[in-house]
Write an enzyme that holds these catalytic residues in place. Structure first.
Site, mmCIF file in Angstrom:
data_model
loop_
_atom_site.group_PDB
_atom_site.id
_atom_site.type_symbol
_atom_site.label_atom_id
_atom_site.label_comp_id
_atom_site.label_asym_id
_atom_site.label_seq_id
_atom_site.Cartn_x
_atom_site.Cartn_y
_atom_site.Cartn_z
ATOM 1 N N ASN A 298 -17.760 -42.776 74.229
ATOM 2 C CA ASN A 298 -19.079 -42.136 74.089
ATOM 3 C C ASN A 298 -20.072 -42.967 74.881
ATOM 4 O O ASN A 298 -19.977 -44.195 74.874
ATOM 5 C CB ASN A 298 -19.550 -42.136 72.633
ATOM 6 N N GLY A 299 -21.062 -42.324 75.473
ATOM 7 C CA GLY A 299 -22.099 -43.075 76.186
ATOM 8 C C GLY A 299 -21.983 -42.865 77.687
ATOM 9 O O GLY A 299 -21.305 -41.941 78.157
ATOM 10 N N CYS B 107 -20.823 -36.215 71.745
ATOM 11 C CA CYS B 107 -19.477 -36.789 71.796
ATOM 12 C C CYS B 107 -19.101 -37.351 70.433
ATOM 13 O O CYS B 107 -19.945 -37.877 69.715
ATOM 14 C CB CYS B 107 -19.332 -37.884 72.824
ATOM 15 N N LYS C 278 -26.025 -33.217 68.158
ATOM 16 C CA LYS C 278 -26.776 -33.635 66.978
ATOM 17 C C LYS C 278 -27.360 -35.026 67.159
ATOM 18 O O LYS C 278 -28.465 -35.301 66.748
ATOM 19 C CB LYS C 278 -25.836 -33.605 65.760
ATOM 20 N N HIS D 169 -56.813 -19.326 78.229
ATOM 21 C CA HIS D 169 -56.888 -20.125 79.458
ATOM 22 C C HIS D 169 -55.638 -19.928 80.315
ATOM 23 O O HIS D 169 -55.318 -20.767 81.149
ATOM 24 C CB HIS D 169 -57.106 -21.595 79.105
ATOM 25 N N GLU E 259 -33.630 -22.793 70.169
ATOM 26 C CA GLU E 259 -32.398 -23.570 70.252
ATOM 27 C C GLU E 259 -31.200 -22.866 69.640
ATOM 28 O O GLU E 259 -30.075 -23.095 70.061
ATOM 29 C CB GLU E 259 -32.569 -24.986 69.683
ATOM 30 N N TRP F 25 -19.058 -34.165 75.284
ATOM 31 C CA TRP F 25 -20.265 -33.429 75.688
ATOM 32 C C TRP F 25 -20.527 -33.885 77.114
ATOM 33 O O TRP F 25 -20.895 -35.029 77.349
ATOM 34 C CB TRP F 25 -21.403 -33.823 74.754
ATOM 35 N N GLU G 193 -42.681 -26.425 66.302
ATOM 36 C CA GLU G 193 -41.394 -26.552 65.623
ATOM 37 C C GLU G 193 -40.733 -25.181 65.435
ATOM 38 O O GLU G 193 -39.529 -25.026 65.622
ATOM 39 C CB GLU G 193 -41.593 -27.284 64.290
ATOM 40 N N ARG H 68 -21.838 -32.632 66.122
ATOM 41 C CA ARG H 68 -22.503 -33.487 67.107
ATOM 42 C C ARG H 68 -22.680 -32.774 68.450
ATOM 43 O O ARG H 68 -23.470 -33.221 69.280
ATOM 44 C CB ARG H 68 -21.693 -34.775 67.313
ATOM 45 N N LYS I 190 -37.129 -24.219 67.009
ATOM 46 C CA LYS I 190 -36.032 -23.793 66.139
ATOM 47 C C LYS I 190 -35.469 -22.471 66.627
ATOM 48 O O LYS I 190 -34.272 -22.289 66.732
ATOM 49 C CB LYS I 190 -36.588 -23.664 64.724
HETATM 50 C C1 F6R Z 1 -33.887 -29.907 66.914
HETATM 51 C C2 F6R Z 1 -33.389 -31.253 66.740
HETATM 52 C C3 F6R Z 1 -33.677 -32.251 67.805
HETATM 53 C C4 F6R Z 1 -33.810 -33.650 67.188
HETATM 54 C C5 F6R Z 1 -33.952 -34.705 68.290
HETATM 55 C C6 F6R Z 1 -34.158 -36.093 67.707
HETATM 56 O O1 F6R Z 1 -33.574 -29.104 65.809
HETATM 57 O O2 F6R Z 1 -32.740 -31.541 65.771
HETATM 58 O O3 F6R Z 1 -34.802 -31.907 68.535
HETATM 59 O O4 F6R Z 1 -34.911 -33.660 66.337
HETATM 60 O O5 F6R Z 1 -32.808 -34.703 69.092
HETATM 61 O O6 F6R Z 1 -33.088 -36.475 66.912
HETATM 62 P P1 F6R Z 1 -33.219 -37.631 65.848
HETATM 63 O O7 F6R Z 1 -34.140 -37.173 64.770
HETATM 64 O O8 F6R Z 1 -31.825 -37.854 65.343
HETATM 65 O O9 F6R Z 1 -33.768 -38.827 66.573
#
Ligand code: F6R
Length: 609
Positions: free
Chosen positions: A100-101, A2, A604, A505, A489, A74, A482, A27, A486
């Site tokens: 927001n929230g 949001c 984000k 296993h 997502e 969102w 990771e 975001r 990546k």
């Molecule tokens: C994936 C990604 C998320 C963030 C997670 C934590 O690419 O960016 O998994 O790492 O939402 O976000 P922060 O670092 O802002 O606490």
């Protein structure tokens, strides 16, 4: 997650609101809307979908007003739809609000208001707040908002306008970020700084429990108890608007991948003093390791993966117990945490709700909290005892790349600074580690350039795959985690990461002809073990990609694709191996035609739990 914007000044508000929302697109959102104060009424336009839809809708309307608020939503309460989009109003369209929230007690409030005759148009918790404000409204919007927030449970950032009081926007913050940009005869409101960087570099960062009365020529900020805050600190932001632009790259993600040598250099230089690592600016004592008997690392998503990698290194070299856990689990159990615990929270945004809650829990139990964060003045930075700023610059793409790299690098700094404090580790070894660390930015730069075409070719092969596996051992396993995150997502291809030794296993059953397996073999010390696992998947028909250091010896017939890394200290090789994984995810998603910077369903800054 949001986005809120607001404008009050002498210019037409609508284009400024839309431009601000555009800057907050990263975001994550599924609908958007704006409300502008016109002569007789507040005009609202809102639309499900991307901002372009809202923009074409606003072009059908004429907006003259100089005051307005806007929102990208969102969905949490109620599906994405025009009706559920913000802004929302009370029954008489007197009060207009964006939020927001999450309002946790909205059901009770809705029942109470419904019993009093209020009728609701949407399924959202936000609309309930607009109705509640109207019940307290008596020609003084700030007082009505103030009375309302006393009744609300949960997290919220609110921007509110009243049809009766056209000269003001009231903004409130509780556990959800909000900033006020200060201009000449105009002021801006937003949930994040990039929204209005092109207009001002001067900001008030609202704190929890503050309520702002924003006019075009002044801003007054009060506590919830009504006290005016005098001499509220202003924050000067050193990022320029350009840093938050694509600068010729097709996507922010690609730009951010290529920014890594520079942003990593910035972090290292910031924490080096005469060639030695010096973390005292963070608030850490020179001999910090002596003060703790254990370390807890808590974070979410990619930030968690940086901590998972750090656990291997810190325990190996510093011989201190390290626990690493995702914040949403940590906060709802009863962790053994006390004054002997160094709690390290990791967060790019500094606003992640679960990480913040875990921080508060650990602090309450007496732990010292060190934050690794990219956001100065974020809630996590402000509530922590010590902070290492990641210095990655604005990260706009939802998929984190350069912030992850600097998170890992910040852990490397802690590692080497800890090694200096251990009597059993010689000064010479610590000096070698420091000098290896300094080599990293240039090595990353060369590797990104050299491996690009090869990775594009491999990605061409991945776009039609349904499942991709990532395997590794030790720190390479955390890179596998990771790399898989990546890829899934942004390309929406299912990807799984496994500790290489764990495959047989159970998971080996899923390996069949043509299934891609990415094997991370950056650690020379356990390469032979990893390679045995690679041979196991090859024997079952997998299409293998090996990422390992150059000059590594192995049976080439088991490897379909090979990416070679320059040779560096095995403990730091992870930051080289992550580069091809980031590029692989990017180019695969590009081939799949996905919205790389704003993947579906993701946000984000995750400010709700
Ligand atoms: C994936 C990604 C998320 C963030 C997670 C934590 O690419 O960016 O998994 O790492 O939402 O976000 P922060 O670092 O802002 O606490």
């Amino acid at each position: 997650m949001c986005g809120i914007v607001g404008y009050i000044g002498d210019k037409k508000a609508a284009p400024i609101l839309l431009a601000g929302l555009k800057k907050l697109e990263y975001r994550g959102y599924d609908s958007a809307g704006i409300a502008v104060q016109e002569k007789k009424a507040v005009k609202i336009v809102k639309k499900e979908g991307k901002l372009d839809k809202l923009k074409s809708r606003t072009e059908e309307e004429v907006f003259y007003g100089r005051t307005g608020i806007g929102h990208t939503r969102w969905a949490t309460h109620g599906r994405p739809s025009d009706i559920n989009s913000h802004p929302h109003t009370d029954s008489f369209s007197e009060i207009v609000i964006v939020h927001n929230g999450i309002i946790e007690n909205f059901r009770e409030l809705k029942e109470e208001l419904s019993a009093a005759g209020h009728q609701f148009k949407s399924e959202t918790d936000t609309e309930v707040v607009a109705h509640l404000i109207s019940t307290y409204y008596d020609d003084d919007l700030r007082t009505a908002v103030n009375k309302t927030v006393e009744r609300l449970e949960g997290s919220f950032a609110l921007a509110v306008m009243s049809r009766q009081e056209k000269d003001k926007i009231i903004a409130v913050r509780k556990d959800s970020p909000l900033i006020i940009g200060l201009g000449e005869n105009e002021n801006f409101l937003a949930s994040d700084i990039p929204a209005y960087l092109e207009h001002t570099d001067n900001f008030y960062i609202l704190e929890d429990g503050e309520i702002a009365d924003i006019r075009k020529d002044k801003v007054n900020i009060y506590k919830f108890n009504g006290d005016l805050i005098v001499n509220k600190n202003k924050t000067k932001i050193s990022w320029d608007a350009e840093m938050a632009e694509k600068q010729g790259y097709q996507h922010f993600m690609l730009k951010e991948i290529h920014e890594q040598p520079e942003s990593l250099k910035r972090l290292l230089e910031d924490n080096l003093n005469g060639g030695q690592i010096d973390l005292t600016a963070s608030g850490l004592a020179e001999d910090w390791l002596d003060n703790y008997d254990k370390i807890h690392i808590v974070a979410c998503g990619t930030a968690y993966h940086s901590g998972a990698l750090a656990k291997y290194l810190l325990e190996d070299k510093l011989r201190i117990p390290v626990e690493v856990e995702v914040a949403s689990e940590y906060r709802y159990r009863n962790p053994i945490v006390d004054a002997g615990t160094l709690m390290i929270v990791v967060s790019q945004s500094g606003e992640t709700a679960d990480t913040l809650a875990a921080l508060r829990l650990a602090k309450k139990k007496g732990a010292s909290v060190l934050a690794l964060t990219n956001s100065r003045d974020s809630s996590i930075a402000r509530e922590s005892d010590m902070v290492i700023y990641l210095k990655a610059g604005p990260e706009i793409a939802v998929a984190s790349t350069k912030a992850y790299t600097n998170m890992v690098a910040a852990f490397y700094l802690l590692l080497v600074d800890g090694m200096r404090q251990r009597d059993n580790i010689s000064d010479q070894i610590t000096a070698e580690y420091t000098s290896d660390l300094i080599k990293l930015p240039e090595m990353i730069r060369k590797l990104s350039e050299q491996s690009k075409e090869q990775i594009q070719a491999i990605a061409n092969n991945y776009e039609d795959k349904e499942n991709i596996f990532f395997i590794g051992r030790n720190t390479d396993y955390t890179l596998a985690l990771e790399g898989a995150l990546k890829l899934k997502e942004i390309s929406y291809i299912h990807a799984e990461a496994y500790p290489a030794g764990e495959l047989k296993h159970g998971t080996l059953a899923l390996i069949e002809e043509g299934v891609p397996v990415v094997a991370l073999g950056s650690r020379a010390d356990i390469f032979s073990k990893l390679f045995s696992n690679l041979k196991e998947v090859k024997a079952r028909g997998a299409e293998t990609l090996l990422i390992t250091e150059e000059n590594q010896k192995f049976e080439t017939e088991s490897v379909d694709h090979l990416i070679e890394l320059p040779i560096l200290n095995k403990d730091f090789a992870g930051l080289l191996a992550i580069i091809p994984l980031q590029l692989l995810a990017y180019y695969t998603a590009l081939n799949c035609g996905e919205d790389i910077d704003q993947p579906r369903n993701l946000a984000k800054s995750v400010t709700v739990e």
